[in-house]
Motif scaffolding. Structure first.
Motif, PDB file in Angstrom:
ATOM      1  N   VAL A  16     -53.945   2.876  -8.684  1.00  0.00           N
ATOM      2  CA  VAL A  16     -54.100   3.770  -9.823  1.00  0.00           C
ATOM      3  C   VAL A  16     -54.922   3.050 -10.891  1.00  0.00           C
ATOM      4  O   VAL A  16     -55.211   1.868 -10.794  1.00  0.00           O
ATOM      5  CB  VAL A  16     -52.733   4.195 -10.404  1.00  0.00           C
ATOM      6  CG1 VAL A  16     -51.949   5.013  -9.398  1.00  0.00           C
ATOM      7  CG2 VAL A  16     -51.920   2.972 -10.832  1.00  0.00           C
ATOM      8  N   GLY A  17     -55.266   3.796 -11.948  1.00  0.00           N
ATOM      9  CA  GLY A  17     -55.998   3.197 -13.047  1.00  0.00           C
ATOM     10  C   GLY A  17     -57.491   3.152 -12.785  1.00  0.00           C
ATOM     11  O   GLY A  17     -58.019   3.857 -11.918  1.00  0.00           O
ATOM     12  N   THR A  18     -58.194   2.334 -13.524  1.00  0.00           N
ATOM     13  CA  THR A  18     -59.640   2.208 -13.420  1.00  0.00           C
ATOM     14  C   THR A  18     -60.066   1.872 -11.996  1.00  0.00           C
ATOM     15  O   THR A  18     -59.479   1.017 -11.349  1.00  0.00           O
ATOM     16  CB  THR A  18     -60.140   1.109 -14.373  1.00  0.00           C
ATOM     17  OG1 THR A  18     -59.780   1.448 -15.711  1.00  0.00           O
ATOM     18  CG2 THR A  18     -61.651   0.961 -14.290  1.00  0.00           C
ATOM     19  N   PHE A  19     -61.095   2.556 -11.522  1.00  0.00           N
ATOM     20  CA  PHE A  19     -61.649   2.284 -10.203  1.00  0.00           C
ATOM     21  C   PHE A  19     -62.631   1.129 -10.342  1.00  0.00           C
ATOM     22  O   PHE A  19     -63.581   1.187 -11.132  1.00  0.00           O
ATOM     23  CB  PHE A  19     -62.355   3.522  -9.658  1.00  0.00           C
ATOM     24  CG  PHE A  19     -62.926   3.350  -8.282  1.00  0.00           C
ATOM     25  CD1 PHE A  19     -62.129   3.527  -7.175  1.00  0.00           C
ATOM     26  CD2 PHE A  19     -64.261   3.012  -8.108  1.00  0.00           C
ATOM     27  CE1 PHE A  19     -62.648   3.373  -5.890  1.00  0.00           C
ATOM     28  CE2 PHE A  19     -64.794   2.857  -6.842  1.00  0.00           C
ATOM     29  CZ  PHE A  19     -63.982   3.041  -5.725  1.00  0.00           C
ATOM     30  N   ARG A  20     -62.435   0.071  -9.561  1.00  0.00           N
ATOM     31  CA  ARG A  20     -63.207  -1.154  -9.734  1.00  0.00           C
ATOM     32  C   ARG A  20     -64.127  -1.394  -8.537  1.00  0.00           C
ATOM     33  O   ARG A  20     -63.666  -1.498  -7.405  1.00  0.00           O
ATOM     34  CB  ARG A  20     -62.267  -2.344  -9.916  1.00  0.00           C
ATOM     35  CG  ARG A  20     -61.360  -2.195 -11.133  1.00  0.00           C
ATOM     36  CD  ARG A  20     -60.474  -3.407 -11.349  1.00  0.00           C
ATOM     37  NE  ARG A  20     -59.595  -3.223 -12.488  1.00  0.00           N
ATOM     38  CZ  ARG A  20     -59.950  -3.393 -13.759  1.00  0.00           C
ATOM     39  NH1 ARG A  20     -61.182  -3.795 -14.043  1.00  0.00           N
ATOM     40  NH2 ARG A  20     -59.096  -3.182 -14.738  1.00  0.00           N
ATOM     41  N   ILE A  21     -65.418  -1.490  -8.830  1.00  0.00           N
ATOM     42  CA  ILE A  21     -66.433  -1.793  -7.826  1.00  0.00           C
ATOM     43  C   ILE A  21     -66.854  -3.252  -7.984  1.00  0.00           C
ATOM     44  O   ILE A  21     -67.129  -3.705  -9.101  1.00  0.00           O
ATOM     45  CB  ILE A  21     -67.664  -0.891  -7.981  1.00  0.00           C
ATOM     46  CG1 ILE A  21     -67.278   0.589  -7.871  1.00  0.00           C
ATOM     47  CG2 ILE A  21     -68.728  -1.243  -6.925  1.00  0.00           C
ATOM     48  CD1 ILE A  21     -68.412   1.545  -8.199  1.00  0.00           C
ATOM     49  N   LEU A  22     -66.914  -3.975  -6.878  1.00  0.00           N
ATOM     50  CA  LEU A  22     -67.346  -5.363  -6.883  1.00  0.00           C
ATOM     51  C   LEU A  22     -68.519  -5.522  -5.932  1.00  0.00           C
ATOM     52  O   LEU A  22     -68.405  -5.231  -4.742  1.00  0.00           O
ATOM     53  CB  LEU A  22     -66.202  -6.283  -6.447  1.00  0.00           C
ATOM     54  CG  LEU A  22     -66.542  -7.770  -6.288  1.00  0.00           C
ATOM     55  CD1 LEU A  22     -66.873  -8.400  -7.643  1.00  0.00           C
ATOM     56  CD2 LEU A  22     -65.396  -8.515  -5.608  1.00  0.00           C
ATOM     57  N   TYR A  23     -69.652  -5.989  -6.457  1.00  0.00           N
ATOM     58  CA  TYR A  23     -70.810  -6.309  -5.627  1.00  0.00           C
ATOM     59  C   TYR A  23     -70.802  -7.800  -5.315  1.00  0.00           C
ATOM     60  O   TYR A  23     -70.523  -8.621  -6.200  1.00  0.00           O
ATOM     61  CB  TYR A  23     -72.112  -5.945  -6.337  1.00  0.00           C
ATOM     62  CG  TYR A  23     -72.380  -4.462  -6.396  1.00  0.00           C
ATOM     63  CD1 TYR A  23     -72.823  -3.776  -5.267  1.00  0.00           C
ATOM     64  CD2 TYR A  23     -72.206  -3.745  -7.568  1.00  0.00           C
ATOM     65  CE1 TYR A  23     -73.074  -2.412  -5.309  1.00  0.00           C
ATOM     66  CE2 TYR A  23     -72.458  -2.383  -7.624  1.00  0.00           C
ATOM     67  CZ  TYR A  23     -72.897  -1.725  -6.497  1.00  0.00           C
ATOM     68  OH  TYR A  23     -73.145  -0.369  -6.537  1.00  0.00           O
ATOM     69  N   VAL A  24     -71.153  -8.148  -4.085  1.00  0.00           N
ATOM     70  CA  VAL A  24     -71.105  -9.542  -3.646  1.00  0.00           C
ATOM     71  C   VAL A  24     -72.394  -9.910  -2.928  1.00  0.00           C
ATOM     72  O   VAL A  24     -72.860  -9.177  -2.037  1.00  0.00           O
ATOM     73  CB  VAL A  24     -69.901  -9.797  -2.713  1.00  0.00           C
ATOM     74  CG1 VAL A  24     -69.930 -11.221  -2.162  1.00  0.00           C
ATOM     75  CG2 VAL A  24     -68.590  -9.540  -3.441  1.00  0.00           C
ATOM     76  N   CYS A  25     -72.981 -11.053  -3.315  1.00  0.00           N
ATOM     77  CA  CYS A  25     -74.082 -11.638  -2.558  1.00  0.00           C
ATOM     78  C   CYS A  25     -73.814 -13.138  -2.434  1.00  0.00           C
ATOM     79  O   CYS A  25     -72.649 -13.557  -2.498  1.00  0.00           O
ATOM     80  CB  CYS A  25     -75.437 -11.319  -3.190  1.00  0.00           C
ATOM     81  SG  CYS A  25     -75.727 -12.084  -4.797  1.00  0.00           S
ATOM     82  N   THR A  26     -74.830 -13.947  -2.287  1.00  0.00           N
ATOM     83  CA  THR A  26     -74.605 -15.383  -2.079  1.00  0.00           C
ATOM     84  C   THR A  26     -74.496 -16.139  -3.394  1.00  0.00           C
ATOM     85  O   THR A  26     -73.430 -16.612  -3.776  1.00  0.00           O
ATOM     86  CB  THR A  26     -75.742 -15.992  -1.220  1.00  0.00           C
ATOM     87  OG1 THR A  26     -75.821 -15.291   0.021  1.00  0.00           O
ATOM     88  CG2 THR A  26     -75.443 -17.464  -0.928  1.00  0.00           C
ATOM     89  N   GLY A  27     -75.607 -16.233  -4.124  1.00  0.00           N
ATOM     90  CA  GLY A  27     -75.591 -16.989  -5.375  1.00  0.00           C
ATOM     91  C   GLY A  27     -75.055 -16.208  -6.550  1.00  0.00           C
ATOM     92  O   GLY A  27     -74.681 -16.787  -7.575  1.00  0.00           O
ATOM     93  N   GLY A  28     -75.039 -14.886  -6.425  1.00  0.00           N
ATOM     94  CA  GLY A  28     -74.505 -14.061  -7.501  1.00  0.00           C
ATOM     95  C   GLY A  28     -75.418 -13.942  -8.700  1.00  0.00           C
ATOM     96  O   GLY A  28     -74.954 -13.558  -9.784  1.00  0.00           O
ATOM     97  N   VAL A  29     -76.724 -14.244  -8.529  1.00  0.00           N
ATOM     98  CA  VAL A  29     -77.643 -14.149  -9.667  1.00  0.00           C
ATOM     99  C   VAL A  29     -78.859 -13.262  -9.365  1.00  0.00           C
ATOM    100  O   VAL A  29     -79.737 -13.119 -10.216  1.00  0.00           O
ATOM    101  CB  VAL A  29     -78.121 -15.554 -10.115  1.00  0.00           C
ATOM    102  CG1 VAL A  29     -76.974 -16.357 -10.684  1.00  0.00           C
ATOM    103  CG2 VAL A  29     -78.803 -16.299  -8.974  1.00  0.00           C
ATOM    104  N   CYS A  30     -78.910 -12.663  -8.173  1.00  0.00           N
ATOM    105  CA  CYS A  30     -80.041 -11.801  -7.813  1.00  0.00           C
ATOM    106  C   CYS A  30     -79.572 -10.417  -7.360  1.00  0.00           C
ATOM    107  O   CYS A  30     -79.541  -9.477  -8.151  1.00  0.00           O
ATOM    108  CB  CYS A  30     -80.883 -12.450  -6.712  1.00  0.00           C
ATOM    109  SG  CYS A  30     -81.706 -13.970  -7.172  1.00  0.00           S
ATOM    110  N   ARG A  31     -79.197 -10.310  -6.096  1.00  0.00           N
ATOM    111  CA  ARG A  31     -78.901  -8.993  -5.525  1.00  0.00           C
ATOM    112  C   ARG A  31     -77.682  -8.328  -6.156  1.00  0.00           C
ATOM    113  O   ARG A  31     -77.737  -7.144  -6.549  1.00  0.00           O
ATOM    114  CB  ARG A  31     -78.702  -9.121  -4.012  1.00  0.00           C
ATOM    115  CG  ARG A  31     -79.975  -9.395  -3.246  1.00  0.00           C
ATOM    116  CD  ARG A  31     -79.708  -9.781  -1.802  1.00  0.00           C
ATOM    117  NE  ARG A  31     -79.104 -11.114  -1.708  1.00  0.00           N
ATOM    118  CZ  ARG A  31     -78.777 -11.703  -0.572  1.00  0.00           C
ATOM    119  NH1 ARG A  31     -78.985 -11.072   0.579  1.00  0.00           N
ATOM    120  NH2 ARG A  31     -78.254 -12.911  -0.558  1.00  0.00           N
TER     121      ARG A  31
END
Length: 219
Positions: A16-31
């Protein structure tokens, strides 16, 4: 017959509550930050101030540069889309990020496997970005709950969408394994980042439309 979305299933505790989307790549500074900020931008265009209340969007890297700024070319590409790159701080992927996420979208299949290997019942809510797009396109939007002004209605629609996509995963296969991946532009010239940004945007646009029930706003 294809599976029909259910309010909740698989014996999992209902979120329940806010729906949370998490994007994941390797370095976390580009894609993943490109995907994060483009998604935030598109949600705001379609939902206004409501976007940040019911849907949260974040990113992290499996080998994340903790505390690092966004890659310069990534920030420039976001500006070309009208999205805001400011205030970004890189993060290394942690268990809590996966636990809190309702939907984890990764750049590659290896990232997806790494997230799932962390446990936390992540398998049914972790997809590559382009895999999730492919599955979402096959879901009849009339089978999803309609959005309303009621608190939590939008988040519930999003959760049902994720479960419907998970149910379809074994039915719809990619043309090739590589078709579900976004290549890493790190260290590449601006043109490669531009291609990456367009690839990510084309993948996330149908997702945002399905999440909100609102087609892209032309500006």
């Amino acid at each position: 017959m294809r599976p029909v979305p259910r309010p909740y299933s698989y014996g999992a505790e209902r979120r329940v509550g806010t729906f949370r989307i998490l994007y994941v790549c390797t370095g976390g500074v580009c894609r993943s930050p490109i995907a994060e900020r483009l998604t935030r931008h598109e949600l705001t265009l379609r939902l206004g101030l409501r976007a940040g209340v019911e849907i949260s969007v974040e990113s992290a890297g499996t080998w994340g540069h903790e505390g690092a700024p966004m890659e310069t070319n990534a920030a420039e590409i976001l500006g070309e889309f009208g999205a805001d790159p400011s205030g970004f701080v890189g993060r290394e992927l942690l268990d809590d990020h996966v636990i809190d996420a309702d939907l984890v979208l990764t750049a590659t299949r290896d990232h997806r496997a790494q997230v799932i290997s962390m446990g936390h019942d992540a398998g049914l809510r972790t997809f590559t970005l382009k895999e999730f797009t492919r599955l979402v396109r096959a879901i009849d939007p009339t089978t999803l709950p309609e959005d309303s002004d009621e608190p939590g209605a939008l988040a519930e629609r999003a959760r049902v969408l994720v479960r419907a996509a998970a149910a379809l995963r074994g039915w719809l296969l990619a043309a090739s394994p590589e078709a579900d991946e976004v290549d890493d532009p790190y260290g590449a010239p601006l043109g490669m980042f531009r291609n990456c940004g367009e690839e990510i945007f084309d993948a996330l646009d149908p997702i945002v439309t399905a999440l909100t029930g609102i087609s892209r706003v032309r500006v």
